[in-house]
Design a protein around this motif. Structure first.
Motif, PDB file in Angstrom:
ATOM      1  N   PRO A   1       0.749  -1.280   0.139  1.00 20.32           N
ATOM      2  CA  PRO A   1      -0.086   0.072   0.002  1.00 20.32           C
ATOM      3  C   PRO A   1       0.697   1.120  -0.067  1.00 20.32           C
ATOM      4  CG  PRO A   1      -0.006  -1.226   2.192  1.00 20.32           C
ATOM      5  CD  PRO A   1       0.629  -2.066   1.232  1.00 20.32           C
TER       6      PRO A   1
ATOM      7  N   LEU B   1       2.413   4.658   1.045  1.00 18.95           N
ATOM      8  CA  LEU B   1       2.425   5.384   2.447  1.00 18.95           C
ATOM      9  C   LEU B   1       2.153   6.770   2.222  1.00 18.95           C
ATOM     10  CD1 LEU B   1       5.605   3.516   3.584  1.00 18.95           C
ATOM     11  CD2 LEU B   1       3.157   3.176   4.395  1.00 18.95           C
TER      12      LEU B   1
ATOM     13  N   ASN C   1       0.120  10.057   4.816  1.00 19.09           N
ATOM     14  CA  ASN C   1      -0.027  10.123   6.119  1.00 19.09           C
ATOM     15  C   ASN C   1      -1.630  10.528   6.049  1.00 19.09           C
ATOM     16  OD1 ASN C   1       2.096   9.141   7.405  1.00 19.09           O
ATOM     17  ND2 ASN C   1       3.285  11.469   7.237  1.00 19.09           N
ATOM     18  N   THR C   2      -2.224  10.693   5.233  1.00 18.78           N
ATOM     19  CA  THR C   2      -3.625  10.923   5.357  1.00 18.78           C
ATOM     20  C   THR C   2      -4.422   9.449   5.666  1.00 18.78           C
ATOM     21  OG1 THR C   2      -4.028  10.457   3.021  1.00 18.78           O
ATOM     22  CG2 THR C   2      -3.542  12.708   3.606  1.00 18.78           C
ATOM     23  N   THR C   3      -5.545  10.100   6.291  1.00 23.54           N
ATOM     24  CA  THR C   3      -6.470   8.750   6.830  1.00 23.54           C
ATOM     25  C   THR C   3      -6.834   7.787   5.265  1.00 23.54           C
ATOM     26  OG1 THR C   3      -8.296  10.134   5.956  1.00 23.54           O
ATOM     27  CG2 THR C   3      -7.770   9.827   8.425  1.00 23.54           C
TER      28      THR C   3
ATOM     29  N   LYS D   1     -11.337   5.674   1.343  1.00 20.90           N
ATOM     30  CA  LYS D   1     -12.464   5.000   1.364  1.00 20.90           C
ATOM     31  C   LYS D   1     -12.859   5.099   0.177  1.00 20.90           C
ATOM     32  CE  LYS D   1     -13.978   6.116   5.935  1.00 20.90           C
ATOM     33  NZ  LYS D   1     -14.902   6.556   6.667  1.00 20.90           N
TER      34      LYS D   1
ATOM     35  N   GLU E   1      -8.078  -2.138  -0.150  1.00 19.82           N
ATOM     36  CA  GLU E   1      -6.483  -1.987  -0.084  1.00 19.82           C
ATOM     37  C   GLU E   1      -5.903  -1.520  -1.426  1.00 19.82           C
ATOM     38  OE1 GLU E   1      -4.786  -6.079   0.132  1.00 19.82           O
ATOM     39  OE2 GLU E   1      -4.925  -6.058   2.166  1.00 19.82           O
ATOM     40  N   TRP E   2      -6.808  -1.368  -2.336  1.00 18.12           N
ATOM     41  CA  TRP E   2      -6.093  -0.812  -3.527  1.00 18.12           C
ATOM     42  C   TRP E   2      -6.655   0.701  -3.990  1.00 18.12           C
ATOM     43  CZ3 TRP E   2      -2.377  -3.021  -6.916  1.00 18.12           C
ATOM     44  CH2 TRP E   2      -2.017  -4.434  -6.746  1.00 18.12           C
TER      45      TRP E   2
ATOM     46  N   HIS F   1     -16.100  -3.835   9.572  1.00 14.58           N
ATOM     47  CA  HIS F   1     -14.918  -3.512   9.065  1.00 14.58           C
ATOM     48  C   HIS F   1     -14.941  -3.172   7.544  1.00 14.58           C
ATOM     49  CE1 HIS F   1     -14.869  -7.592   9.106  1.00 14.58           C
ATOM     50  NE2 HIS F   1     -14.043  -7.715   7.937  1.00 14.58           N
TER      51      HIS F   1
ATOM     52  N   GLU G   1     -16.784   0.312   7.073  1.00 13.62           N
ATOM     53  CA  GLU G   1     -15.936   1.204   7.183  1.00 13.62           C
ATOM     54  C   GLU G   1     -15.175   1.585   5.977  1.00 13.62           C
ATOM     55  OE1 GLU G   1     -11.757   0.804   9.688  1.00 13.62           O
ATOM     56  OE2 GLU G   1     -13.572   0.032  10.974  1.00 13.62           O
TER      57      GLU G   1
ATOM     58  N   ASN H   1      -4.264  14.696  12.397  1.00 16.02           N
ATOM     59  CA  ASN H   1      -4.396  15.304  10.883  1.00 16.02           C
ATOM     60  C   ASN H   1      -5.550  16.348  11.255  1.00 16.02           C
ATOM     61  OD1 ASN H   1      -2.485  14.049   9.399  1.00 16.02           O
ATOM     62  ND2 ASN H   1      -3.770  12.222   9.658  1.00 16.02           N
TER      63      ASN H   1
ATOM     64  N   GLU I   1     -12.445   2.489  13.189  1.00 16.73           N
ATOM     65  CA  GLU I   1     -14.096   2.622  13.441  1.00 16.73           C
ATOM     66  C   GLU I   1     -14.187   3.898  14.031  1.00 16.73           C
ATOM     67  OE1 GLU I   1     -14.928  -0.778  15.450  1.00 16.73           O
ATOM     68  OE2 GLU I   1     -15.306  -1.975  13.744  1.00 16.73           O
TER      69      GLU I   1
ATOM     70  N   THR J   1     -14.259   7.000  11.700  1.00 15.26           N
ATOM     71  CA  THR J   1     -15.687   7.115  10.903  1.00 15.26           C
ATOM     72  C   THR J   1     -16.766   7.373  11.758  1.00 15.26           C
ATOM     73  OG1 THR J   1     -15.352   4.612  11.002  1.00 15.26           O
ATOM     74  CG2 THR J   1     -15.128   5.696   8.872  1.00 15.26           C
TER      75      THR J   1
END
Lengths: 732, 542
Positions: free
Chosen positions: A134, A136, A138-140, A143, A253-254, A280, A283, B269, B296, B299
């Motif tokens: 993945p 790298l 630093n953002t979340t 989604k 993941e992608w 999960h 999410e 952040n 979790e 979100t």
């Protein structure tokens, strides 16, 4: 089933359209009663003769003449059907497209936005994107943008088409689109199956070890990454939850490397994904919801376009409308089946009603609208009818009929306008057009309307009666949806009333009779408005409450005027087609036939066919005796007839024994015969094959039981009672 | 396109930093297209990115410094051999990112494969080999893998081949570096690390019994000291059948974050740290009781924070919260916290285009949920509704009560009788009730479902409602009988919509058992209300 198959191949009409719209004909073909007809088209001719009882006497006389015309006639009928149905179908398609348009463009905008935000984050280079680990940053974690398109119908049939269209729409707006259905998300195929389908959807060819890195490589190549990737998954509820979860986790993941945008079709509620995905997986999704049009709205739009606006092309009787409505509400609830039912009705109509051919002529000639149906043109069309159809008109003079027809057309036009006006008003009280349509077609109510109309006609249409509070409107007494609408109009606030009148103005623009009345209404309402405005400006110093009461009164006046207008419309113009002469030509009324086709009731049908198989098989050997079981009958028929004598449980041995005796009757007879004929060798053969015979009977018995089991009439022996079969179906 | 394909594939040995800078500065299409064709070099096995110091890593992963130092210690200096590592810990505890960041810091080559993406052994094998052989899928090779490898024995052979190649390559390179004396710590050493992420998933594969020992044994089998293995799993090594005679990997445990750590991570952040911190003061504690998973929590807290900032003028961008404001915001957010606690596991789906409708529902608010669900917002045919209700009843009521509930004498009579009986044995009933609640919905055979369905339909058809009167003319033909006509079709529809769960069994045998999975009050009351069906009358416990 053996008994039905020969009839199927033998007498099925060649028209393919009929083949694919009558699903129960596979099990059951309406049984022809006269077997001497061998014409391919016999089914049609017979239907016509049997099913219009009002004309049957006349027809019987003519039926000999029919036969020679049969071929030509049949062709014409089918042609006419095709002309009319293509028109209806294209109308429906347009309507549905218009309905979905706004939602589609909303979805497309959303996709564009999502795509823009992903590109803003920054595209990974090809080397980064195709690496296995993945990114790298630093953002979340990214989604998956996902849209839940809620189709609001538990049945999914309608929406398969909708999502296909959505796919095409998005493709034409520059997206890579792949469509997956729930079939791909099955436990059996697992994640490999859906990945394979995914790659096939995007890349266009199959890959054996379907691997998502392939997609990543492809997407970063040759400018593919300039377009968003959209994956449409049709029916979320039917997907296997665990597979879909794995799939989503893998995609997430992608997500930075392959920013795929998901579009889910959800049949029921927004809660559906919650029930399917674990937390999960949820999410990973960044959800948005889109609502498709409800099936009821869709239905209303179709009814409006096909049955009300173009009511002169093809129409249905009150009972048929009721049947379709109830079928929609109680049984199936899909627009698809409604359309199919309409198609069946259309086909039946043209095959049963010879004069209906005139419709095709009218349509073929007059493309730009059915405004001018003068008696002369009608006459012209009638002259063009084939000889066979013209024979039907011997007792009427052509001219009177032509006049009748053109009058019918004008009345129809008026009727449809009134229905549309009512519907416009009904939108404020959420009356559905389908319900309104059914009520408007009801000719049982109409005589009372007429009578009231006549008694009140000489009084006035006018304004003097408005203040008469004791006045009872006939339409308000009758109850039902029209009454509901009128009641609502009475209580409508003035602003909305104005809107309503304006919309009426548009609707009635080309119908002069109604339009004039509307003009009167408009002017009086306007006049009152001015009055009240004048008064209120004058009385500013008076107490506010008083003014508001006055205004209230005024607006009530205009409301009452609107009600009178509606009442007038309903009484004068809402004449159901079935009350008119010659309506049979345009209107399909045969409920029973349609019901038989729509609601097949297959199990009952199977039972009936098994018991009265000779109606289908028509063999010469069986039909002479009525009740006795003959060995020449079909095995499963014999067995089912025998089973009738048993109760809940059937003893297999008894059953077999009785079956055996019946089957052996034949050979005994033969034996007797063969005794008379002096051929000793043959007799020897018979004796020798005794054992074999026994085995064959057993085999036949077993096959019969299995057949009955497959048709769902008996259940196989259980462990507890190994020698008993259980009967499942009782009675017809 | 053609031109590029024809262009000769010259392996251009660019250094990593040069390459990445060129790619990042020029997002223009032609530049990216050119990069299409570059063959992979050994540099592509590095994590890449800007160099990062160890301190940066520890500061960006709060509460993880001991684990980071442990991993770094185990990895050791350049070219030091390493026994297999087994990194484990709960979901979103930073295992993967820390390992990758450490490799970014150390600048050592690794071969990473996630067992989620590589969902079976073949794909795992081929993905590992692809990376080792520096193979890139593209249009020219029609996206095929470098080697076709299905059997474990093939894999070991190929792997050994590829690894020796790579290791020699690395050695050459480092020797060159040493001879040129360019740098003494910039080299990437001779070691290559194979990282298997999401390793716990391997247990669920078809051939897990052979593949697991193979992967654990790989270190012993290969006998290449320059190769090391790192397994990343969310379950402990005990969950893998470990005593199989191979070298036990060194376990490194990543414990769950503490509340303080979570707080720091969530703060990382945020634009307005102070405001967010005051928000976390209020909101974090109740949420931490439910879950400690950072993902979790993030979100769940995001919409709540937006709500928190709502009263502020600029959505809380540049505000420094004073005590008074904090109090005000707290009062504003307080009612929402409890309701959103239940939403932790739910998708809230406000669409930008449906602002009006979502606003409406917001106004109604969550406490009035019962009103919100007043009507069913999707279409379902009447017979399907009845079927759903009967399935629900069949799941909820004990089968023994069917006779008394659906007796032909009518419901009301029975109800009285039942009530009297229940008064006598109130305790018993309570016990039963509890038991029912604990057991959840029961299963039922098809016959029972259809029997109840028929009873319900026949009862419901009797009272003539307003709607019924309209249908009266057709009711004779289409009322009762037709509701019954294709029940099985409706049943399959309901099964497809996940309202009824169907057990697996042969359908012809008829021994399939069903279970209604519909949540009781929500949808059922909607359904029953839309039919005006007196559901409570038929429920056992009421």
């Amino acid at each position: 089933m053996a008994p039905s198959s020969p009839s199927n191949t033998g007498s099925q009409p060649t028209s393919t359209t009929e083949n694919d719209i009558q699903p129960f004909f596979v099990l059951h073909k309406a049984s022809p009663r006269r077997k001497d007809r061998t014409s391919v088209w016999q089914g049609k001719c017979r239907k016509r003769n049997e099913l219009s009882p009002s004309r049957s006497a006349k027809k019987l006389k003519l039926s000999t003449a029919d036969d020679c015309d049969g071929h030509l006639d049949q062709k014409l009928q089918i042609e006419t059907f095709e002309i009319v149905w293509t028109k209806i179908e294209s109308t429906i398609k347009d309507v549905l497209r218009d309905l979905n348009d706004s939602v589609f463009s909303n979805i497309q905008q959303w996709i564009v936005e999502c795509f823009r935000t992903t590109t803003l984050i920054g595209e990974p280079s090809i080397a980064e994107a195709t690496r296995s680990f993945p990114l790298l940053n630093n953002t979340t974690p990214g989604k998956l943008n996902s849209a839940f398109v809620i189709s609001r119908n538990i049945e999914f049939v309608d929406d398969v088409l909708t999502f296909e269209e959505l796919g095409l729409f998005l493709k034409s707006h520059g997206c890579h689109v792949a469509m997956l259905s729930s079939m791909e998300f099955s436990l059996k195929n697992g994640i490999a199956g859906c990945l394979k389908a995914l790659l096939r959807g995007f890349l266009g060819s199959a890959f054996d070890p379907a691997d998502i890195s392939t997609l990543a490589s492809w997407y970063r190549e040759q400018g593919n990454y300039n377009k968003p990737l959209v994956l449409i998954i049709n029916d979320l509820e039917r997907c296997c939850g665990s597979v879909l979860t794995d799939f989503i986790l893998m995609l997430s993941e992608w997500v930075v490397k392959v920013p795929i945008i998901l579009v889910f079709g959800v049949a029921t509620t927004v809660d559906a994904p919650r029930n399917i995905f674990p937390s999960h997986a949820l999410e990973c999704l960044c959800p948005s919801t889109f609502m498709l049009v409800t099936p009821a709205e869709r239905m209303d739009a179709i009814v409006e376009a096909v049955l009300v606006k173009h009511c002169t092309t093809f129409n249905i009787g009150h009972k048929v409308a009721q049947l379709l409505r109830n079928y929609f509400i109680n049984q199936d609830g899909t627009v698809t089946s409604f359309i199919r039912a309409l198609k069946v009705a259309c086909l039946l109509h043209f095959s049963m009603e010879p004069l209906s051919l005139i419709q095709g002529r009218i349509l073929a000639d007059d493309q730009e609208g059915t405004s001018g149906l003068s008696p002369e043109t009608m006459l012209k069309y009638m002259d063009e009818l084939p000889l066979y159809a013209r024979n039907k008109m011997v007792d009427q003079t052509k001219k009177s009929m032509a006049e009748g027809l053109s009058e019918l057309a004008t009345v129809q036009k008026l009727w449809s306008t009134v229905v549309l006006c009512l519907y416009e008003a009904g939108k404020y009280s959420r009356v559905q057009l389908l319900d309104l349509f059914c009520e408007a077609l009801n000719h049982v109510l109409s005589p009372s309307r007429d009578s009231v109309c006549h008694t009140r006609d000489d009084k006035d249409h006018g304004l003097s009666a408005i203040n008469d509070s004791s006045q009872q409107y006939s339409i308000m007494q009758s109850g039902g949806f029209i009454c509901q609408i009128v009641r609502r109009v009475r209580d409508l606030p003035s602003g909305k009333l104005e809107q309503l009148i304006e919309s009426w103005d548009k609707l009635t623009a080309d119908i002069s009779e109604i339009h004039e009345k509307l003009k009167i209404l408009q002017s009086s309402v306007r006049c009152q408005d001015e009055q009240s405005a004048h008064r209120s400006s004058k009385d500013t110093e008076r107490s506010v409450s008083r003014v508001s009461v006055d205004i209230d009164k005024d607006s009530r006046m205009s409301n009452l005027q609107a009600v009178t207008f509606l009442d007038d419309l309903v009484r004068n113009y809402l004449r159901p087609i079935e009350g008119m002469p010659f309506h049979e030509i345009f209107c399909f009324k045969n409920v029973e036939k349609l019901q038989l086709v729509l609601i097949g009731d297959p199990r009952r049908r199977i039972q009936v066919d098994l018991l009265e198989f000779h109606n289908i098989l028509r063999c010469s050997c069986c039909n002479k005796s009525s009740n006795a079981l003959l060995p020449s009958m079909h095995d499963s028929s014999i067995m089912y007839s025998l089973a009738q004598e048993h109760g809940d449980l059937i003893n297999l041995h008894d059953w077999f024994q009785s079956f055996r005796t019946i089957v052996l009757q034949l050979t005994n007879k033969r034996k007797q015969k063969s005794k008379q004929t002096p051929l000793p060798k043959k007799r020897k053969d018979m004796n020798g094959s005794g054992d074999q015979n026994e085995a064959a009977i057993q085999a036949r018995f077993c096959r019969g039981v299995t057949e009955l089991q497959i048709t769902g009439l008996v259940r196989m022996p259980s462990k507890r009672r190994p020698d008993f079969v259980q009967r499942i179906a009782f009675g017809l | 396109m053609d031109k590029e394909e024809e262009a000769p594939q010259i392996p251009r040995r660019t250094t990593r930093s040069l390459y990445s800078s060129s790619a990042s500065t020029s997002n223009i299409v032609p530049a990216a297209k050119v990069s299409n064709l570059e063959a992979l070099t050994i540099n592509d096995l590095l994590v890449g990115g800007d160099p990062i110091s160890l301190d940066d890593i520890t500061s960006s992963f709060p509460g993880r410094s001991s684990q980071i130092h442990e991993v770094v210690r185990l990895l050791g200096p350049l070219n030091s051999p390493l026994l297999p590592l087994f990194v484990y810990g709960g979901a979103s505890t930073g295992k993967t990112s820390i390992i990758l960041q450490i490799f970014r810091h150390l600048k050592r080559p690794l071969v990473y494969s996630s067992c989620r993406t590589c969902y079976n052994q073949r794909i795992l094998f081929e993905s590992v080999l692809n990376q080792l052989l520096l193979h890139r899928k593209n249009m020219a090779n029609s996206y095929t893998n470098a080697k076709r490898c299905e059997r474990p024995s093939d894999f070991v052979n190929f792997l050994r081949e590829a690894l020796t190649g790579i290791v020699n390559n690395l050695k050459e390179k480092s020797e060159k570096l040493i001879s040129e004396k360019k740098t003494h710590d910039g080299g990437m050493g001779n070691m290559i690390y194979l990282v298997f992420d999401n390793f716990h998933l391997v247990r669920e594969w078809d051939k897990s019994s052979t593949i697991l020992p193979l992967l654990f044994n790989l270190y012993d089998m290969l006998k290449i000291p320059e190769v090391s293995l790192i397994f990343i799993s969310s379950t402990s090594p005990d969950t893998f059948y470990s005593n199989m005679g191979y070298v036990e990997p060194i376990p490194i445990y990543f414990p769950d974050y503490t509340e303080g750590d979570i707080r720091q991570i969530l703060l990382r952040n945020q634009a307005n740290q102070k405001l967010y911190s005051s928000f976390l003061d209020v909101a974090l504690k109740p949420f931490c009781r439910i879950t400690r998973q950072v993902g979790e929590l993030a979100t769940a807290l995001k919409p709540l924070y937006e709500q928190y900032c709502e009263p502020l003028s600029d959505k809380g961008k540049g505000v420094l919260p004073s005590e008074d404001m904090k109090r005000r915001l707290f009062n504003h957010i307080k009612p929402h916290i409890a309701s959103s606690l239940n939403d932790v596991f739910k998708v809230s789906s406000p669409s930008s285009r449906e602002v009006e409708t979502s606003k409406e529902t917001k106004l109604k608010g969550n406490p009035k949920r019962s009103e919100e669900i007043a009507d069913l917002d999707f279409h379902m045919s009447t017979s399907a509704k009845y079927l759903l209700i009967s399935a629900f009843l069949a799941s909820r009521n004990p089968a023994t009560l069917d006779a008394s509930l659906f007796d032909s004498k009518g419901g009301s009579d029975n109800r009285k009788r039942k009530r009297k009986a229940s008064e006598k044995a109130l305790e018993k009933k309570e016990l039963l009730e509890e038991e029912l609640l604990m057991k959840g919905p029961g299963t039922f055979p098809l016959e029972r479902l259809i029997a109840i369905f028929q009873c319900i339909v026949s009862v419901a058809d009797e009272p003539s409602d307003e709607d019924e009167q309209n249908n009266e003319e057709l009711g004779a033909q289409c009322g009762n009988g037709s509701l019954m006509s294709d029940v099985l079709l409706q049943l399959s529809t309901l099964c497809n919509a996940n309202f009824i769960f169907k057990g697996k069994s042969c359908p012809i045998e008829g021994s399939t058992r069903y279970r209604s999975t519909i949540s009781e009050n929500m949808a059922l009351k909607q359904v029953a209300r839309s039919l005006k069906f007196p559901l409570s009358k038929y429920l056992y416990r009421s």
